[in-house]
Design an enzyme around this catalytic site. Structure first.
Site, mmCIF file in Angstrom:
data_model
loop_
_atom_site.group_PDB
_atom_site.id
_atom_site.type_symbol
_atom_site.label_atom_id
_atom_site.label_comp_id
_atom_site.label_asym_id
_atom_site.label_seq_id
_atom_site.Cartn_x
_atom_site.Cartn_y
_atom_site.Cartn_z
ATOM 1 N N GLU A 193 -3.893 1.938 -7.484
ATOM 2 C CA GLU A 193 -4.295 3.063 -6.629
ATOM 3 C C GLU A 193 -3.374 4.249 -6.907
ATOM 4 O O GLU A 193 -2.285 4.333 -6.314
ATOM 5 C CB GLU A 193 -4.164 2.691 -5.151
ATOM 6 C CG GLU A 193 -5.139 1.673 -4.675
ATOM 7 C CD GLU A 193 -5.432 1.821 -3.184
ATOM 8 O OE1 GLU A 193 -6.604 1.890 -2.822
ATOM 9 O OE2 GLU A 193 -4.482 1.872 -2.383
ATOM 10 N N HIS A 232 0.853 -1.198 0.000
ATOM 11 C CA HIS A 232 0.000 0.000 0.000
ATOM 12 C C HIS A 232 0.888 1.248 0.000
ATOM 13 O O HIS A 232 1.936 1.268 0.651
ATOM 14 C CB HIS A 232 -0.922 0.002 1.220
ATOM 15 C CG HIS A 232 -2.007 1.018 1.077
ATOM 16 N ND1 HIS A 232 -1.794 2.358 1.327
ATOM 17 C CD2 HIS A 232 -3.294 0.913 0.660
ATOM 18 C CE1 HIS A 232 -2.916 3.015 1.076
ATOM 19 N NE2 HIS A 232 -3.840 2.166 0.669
#
Ligand code: 13P
Length: 246
Positions: A162, A86
């Site tokens: 993302e 992430h």
């Protein structure tokens, strides 16, 4: 095929009681809830339909790694997925692509499904889409290095695009489903070129809301969405569930 909706709660909510309340709203088939580690066990015991993801795992099997949690420990708690790479961990905790590559192998090795996050920061996107595509390919190239000659189930690899600048808490820029789909195509082609696999799930994440979820979920390039802030707001999350026909 119905699409995957993943709720990444990040370091929220504050208490186990609030977490349980939230999990009850989100407990639907095809939903994956990623609670903070401290709440994983209680949430796993709360849900009946949703699957559970961890937000991180160590790249080591066991040993002197104070504060770390191994993939096998997570699996033993009934965790099915783990989010790796992430952007918050890459940028705030200085996780490198080499670290992530190691974690991916360790997680797949115990049968966890990996949700690998990739995406370019604003400084790169400002240089244009070619620069952004190159950046993401470079991430993937190292992140997936370890699994080139490693046997794993293709269904255990999920990649989430993302764009960092589109994440609500780190810019909140507006990504369009069209531009995101172009990047998805780039990712799929690159992974196919590198690993000769193409049937992995690909998700979009970055300010997904009740308003825009349908646009991303409707695209054939995406197999689902990875939701941050909106997964902490029951009303908003219900709208996303409806957009995904849940
Ligand atoms: P937001 O949905 O808050 O933009 O967060 C996206 C994200 O980082 C999910 O992993």
């Amino acid at each position: 095929m119905s699409k995957l909706i993943i709720a990444n709660w990040k370091m929220n909510p504050k208490t186990a009681r609030e977490a349980v309340r939230l999990a009850k709203v989100e407990d639907k088939t095809g939903v994956v809830i990623a609670p903070p580690l401290a709440f994983i066990d209680v949430i796993r015991k709360t849900v009946r339909h949703a699957k559970i993801a961890a937000q991180n795992a160590a790249g080591e099997e066991k040993g002197p790694w104070t504060g770390e949690v191994s993939p096998a420990m997570l699996a033993s708690l009934g965790v099915r997925y783990v989010i790796l790479g992430h952007s918050e961990r890459r940028m705030k905790l200085h996780e490198t692509d080499a670290d992530i590559a190691k974690k991916i192998v360790a997680a797949l090795d115990v049968g966890l499904k990996v949700i690998l996050c990739v995406g370019e920061p604003l400084s790169v996107r400002k240089k244009g889409t070619i620069a952004a595509k190159r950046f993401v390919k470079d991430q993937l190239s190292v992140d997936l290095k370890g699994i080139k000659n490693f046997k794993f189930q293709i269904s255990n690899l999920v990649i989430a695009y993302e764009p960092v600048w589109a994440i609500s808490t780190s810019g909140g820029g507006k990504e369009t489903p069209e531009d995101a789909a172009a990047m998805a195509k780039n990712i799929r082609e690159f992974v196919h070129f590198k690993l000769r696999i193409s049937h992995f799930k690909l998700l979009y994440g970055g300010s997904v809301s009740g308003m825009n979820a349908r646009g991303f979920l409707a695209r054939k390039e995406f197999d689902g969405v990875l939701v941050g802030s909106a997964s902490l707001k029951p009303k908003e999350f219900r709208k996303i569930l409806r957009a995904g026909n849940r």
